[in-house]
Design a protein around this motif. Sequence first.
Motif, PDB file in Angstrom:
ATOM      1  N   ALA A  51       0.809  -1.218   0.000  1.00 51.47           N
ATOM      2  CA  ALA A  51       0.000   0.000   0.000  1.00 51.47           C
ATOM      3  C   ALA A  51       0.844   1.272   0.000  1.00 51.47           C
ATOM      4  N   LEU A  52       2.152   1.151  -0.171  1.00 47.23           N
ATOM      5  CA  LEU A  52       3.035   2.314  -0.098  1.00 47.23           C
ATOM      6  C   LEU A  52       2.626   3.425  -1.059  1.00 47.23           C
ATOM      7  N   GLY A  53       2.204   3.045  -2.255  1.00 47.35           N
ATOM      8  CA  GLY A  53       1.882   4.047  -3.268  1.00 47.35           C
ATOM      9  C   GLY A  53       0.702   4.926  -2.929  1.00 47.35           C
ATOM     10  N   ALA A  54      -0.091   4.546  -1.929  1.00 50.33           N
ATOM     11  CA  ALA A  54      -1.268   5.341  -1.557  1.00 50.33           C
ATOM     12  C   ALA A  54      -0.900   6.589  -0.767  1.00 50.33           C
ATOM     13  N   HIS A  55       0.301   6.626  -0.178  1.00 47.93           N
ATOM     14  CA  HIS A  55       0.817   7.788   0.541  1.00 47.93           C
ATOM     15  C   HIS A  55      -0.183   8.386   1.542  1.00 47.93           C
ATOM     16  N   PRO A  56      -0.325   7.769   2.696  1.00 52.40           N
ATOM     17  CA  PRO A  56      -1.197   8.349   3.731  1.00 52.40           C
ATOM     18  C   PRO A  56      -0.539   9.599   4.317  1.00 52.40           C
ATOM     19  N   HIS A  57      -1.250  10.267   5.195  1.00 58.07           N
ATOM     20  CA  HIS A  57      -0.670  11.423   5.886  1.00 58.07           C
ATOM     21  C   HIS A  57       0.169  10.996   7.091  1.00 58.07           C
ATOM     22  N   LEU A  58      -0.079   9.771   7.585  1.00 54.98           N
ATOM     23  CA  LEU A  58       0.637   9.287   8.769  1.00 54.98           C
ATOM     24  C   LEU A  58       0.635   7.767   8.791  1.00 54.98           C
ATOM     25  N   TRP A  59       1.786   7.186   9.178  1.00 56.34           N
ATOM     26  CA  TRP A  59       1.882   5.754   9.461  1.00 56.34           C
ATOM     27  C   TRP A  59       1.976   5.560  10.976  1.00 56.34           C
ATOM     28  N   ILE A  60       1.226   4.580  11.486  1.00 57.47           N
ATOM     29  CA  ILE A  60       1.394   4.113  12.865  1.00 57.47           C
ATOM     30  C   ILE A  60       1.870   2.671  12.743  1.00 57.47           C
ATOM     31  N   LEU A  61       3.104   2.431  13.155  1.00 56.55           N
ATOM     32  CA  LEU A  61       3.786   1.192  12.787  1.00 56.55           C
ATOM     33  C   LEU A  61       4.283   0.417  14.003  1.00 56.55           C
ATOM     34  N   ASP A  62       3.831  -0.827  14.138  1.00 52.97           N
ATOM     35  CA  ASP A  62       4.315  -1.716  15.195  1.00 52.97           C
ATOM     36  C   ASP A  62       5.602  -2.386  14.714  1.00 52.97           C
TER      37      ASP A  62
ATOM     38  N   LYS B  28      10.422   5.311   4.566  1.00 53.57           N
ATOM     39  CA  LYS B  28      11.184   6.560   4.526  1.00 53.57           C
ATOM     40  C   LYS B  28      11.885   6.745   3.187  1.00 53.57           C
ATOM     41  N   GLU B  29      12.294   5.650   2.548  1.00 54.35           N
ATOM     42  CA  GLU B  29      12.903   5.755   1.231  1.00 54.35           C
ATOM     43  C   GLU B  29      11.865   6.172   0.196  1.00 54.35           C
ATOM     44  N   ASP B  30      10.653   5.638   0.329  1.00 48.42           N
ATOM     45  CA  ASP B  30       9.584   5.943  -0.620  1.00 48.42           C
ATOM     46  C   ASP B  30       8.994   7.333  -0.389  1.00 48.42           C
ATOM     47  N   SER B  31       8.769   7.694   0.864  1.00 51.24           N
ATOM     48  CA  SER B  31       8.103   8.959   1.198  1.00 51.24           C
ATOM     49  C   SER B  31       8.747   9.557   2.443  1.00 51.24           C
TER      50      SER B  31
ATOM     51  N   LYS C 124       9.991  18.109   3.021  1.00 47.68           N
ATOM     52  CA  LYS C 124       9.400  16.776   3.089  1.00 47.68           C
ATOM     53  C   LYS C 124       9.534  16.015   1.774  1.00 47.68           C
ATOM     54  N   ARG C 125       9.939  16.718   0.711  1.00 46.54           N
ATOM     55  CA  ARG C 125      10.072  16.133  -0.628  1.00 46.54           C
ATOM     56  C   ARG C 125       8.750  15.503  -1.082  1.00 46.54           C
ATOM     57  N   ILE C 126       7.674  16.262  -0.915  1.00 46.70           N
ATOM     58  CA  ILE C 126       6.371  15.782  -1.361  1.00 46.70           C
ATOM     59  C   ILE C 126       5.653  16.895  -2.107  1.00 46.70           C
ATOM     60  N   VAL C 127       4.686  16.492  -2.933  1.00 48.25           N
ATOM     61  CA  VAL C 127       3.787  17.419  -3.616  1.00 48.25           C
ATOM     62  C   VAL C 127       2.372  17.050  -3.210  1.00 48.25           C
TER      63      VAL C 127
ATOM     64  N   LEU D 163       4.699  10.551  -6.510  1.00 47.02           N
ATOM     65  CA  LEU D 163       5.756  10.877  -7.465  1.00 47.02           C
ATOM     66  C   LEU D 163       7.008  10.071  -7.155  1.00 47.02           C
ATOM     67  N   THR D 164       7.722   9.675  -8.209  1.00 41.85           N
ATOM     68  CA  THR D 164       9.035   9.083  -8.011  1.00 41.85           C
ATOM     69  C   THR D 164      10.018  10.197  -7.645  1.00 41.85           C
ATOM     70  N   SER D 165      11.211   9.814  -7.254  1.00 44.38           N
ATOM     71  CA  SER D 165      12.215  10.800  -6.856  1.00 44.38           C
ATOM     72  C   SER D 165      12.526  11.768  -7.996  1.00 44.38           C
ATOM     73  N   LYS D 166      12.707  11.249  -9.200  1.00 42.34           N
ATOM     74  CA  LYS D 166      13.049  12.118 -10.331  1.00 42.34           C
ATOM     75  C   LYS D 166      11.862  12.972 -10.778  1.00 42.34           C
ATOM     76  N   GLU D 167      10.649  12.446 -10.674  1.00 44.09           N
ATOM     77  CA  GLU D 167       9.462  13.251 -10.980  1.00 44.09           C
ATOM     78  C   GLU D 167       9.360  14.415 -10.006  1.00 44.09           C
ATOM     79  N   TYR D 168       9.626  14.141  -8.719  1.00 42.98           N
ATOM     80  CA  TYR D 168       9.617  15.212  -7.727  1.00 42.98           C
ATOM     81  C   TYR D 168      10.692  16.252  -8.057  1.00 42.98           C
ATOM     82  N   GLU D 169      11.897  15.819  -8.394  1.00 45.17           N
ATOM     83  CA  GLU D 169      12.993  16.743  -8.677  1.00 45.17           C
ATOM     84  C   GLU D 169      12.689  17.604  -9.898  1.00 45.17           C
ATOM     85  N   LEU D 170      11.998  17.030 -10.882  1.00 41.89           N
ATOM     86  CA  LEU D 170      11.615  17.829 -12.053  1.00 41.89           C
ATOM     87  C   LEU D 170      10.568  18.866 -11.668  1.00 41.89           C
ATOM     88  N   ALA D 171       9.584  18.473 -10.851  1.00 39.70           N
ATOM     89  CA  ALA D 171       8.577  19.433 -10.382  1.00 39.70           C
ATOM     90  C   ALA D 171       9.246  20.558  -9.605  1.00 39.70           C
ATOM     91  N   LEU D 172      10.216  20.212  -8.767  1.00 38.68           N
ATOM     92  CA  LEU D 172      10.954  21.224  -8.006  1.00 38.68           C
ATOM     93  C   LEU D 172      11.722  22.153  -8.936  1.00 38.68           C
TER      94      LEU D 172
END
Length: 222
Positions: A40-51, A67-70, A141-144, A153-162
Amino acid sequence: MFRIFLVEDEINLNQILKSYLEKEGWEVSSFYDGKSARQALGAHPHLWILDIMLPDIDGYELLRIIKEDSPGIPIIFISARDADFDRIKGLEMGSDDYLAKPFLPRELVIRTHRLLERVYKSADQDTSVINLGPYTLHEDKRIVQIGHDIVDLTSKEYELALLFGQHKGQALSREQIIGNIWGDDYVGTDRSVDDLVRRLRKKLKDLRIETIYGFGYRMVGK
């Protein structure tokens, strides 16, 4: 509405925490193992609560993957193991808060409120925010985002937007884009630029990127 991903393999505890969080008006998705959470990583929630204690993927490994993904999405880490060790290691790996089991569900709610407010409510005062039309880019935060929703967004898509956000209205050649995104030692063709722009246009449909034929691209508008 904030979207929260809760990863807890104890079914009863998961259901109790989910109920408490939903009463606050948040949208909560529950996961009982690391594999389903990872999918479910691609769904990008606003917060993870992780055990940390999961039946398949180690909690630290899942934290690293998230953290690598988002890198900008906050995480609350919970554990019943060695409290001091887990707290320090989790914080070192990028978690934003820590709760040792057993804890009261209300304490998790309070910590969640504070973390969401700190991360998202302060965005208007964030000097690293760039407006891209209806989208908001957060450099720290490196997010859009569009509203409260994070665009996948992938890392390079984010960098292009930036790059476009930092050079609004300016014509950028394909060579300039390659140098900024891939580096001056990039070995390849400028078709990679066209493909990256195409993907960014697809994900940020309201971003106005003009093609300058034979040269490159330009982002127009505010």
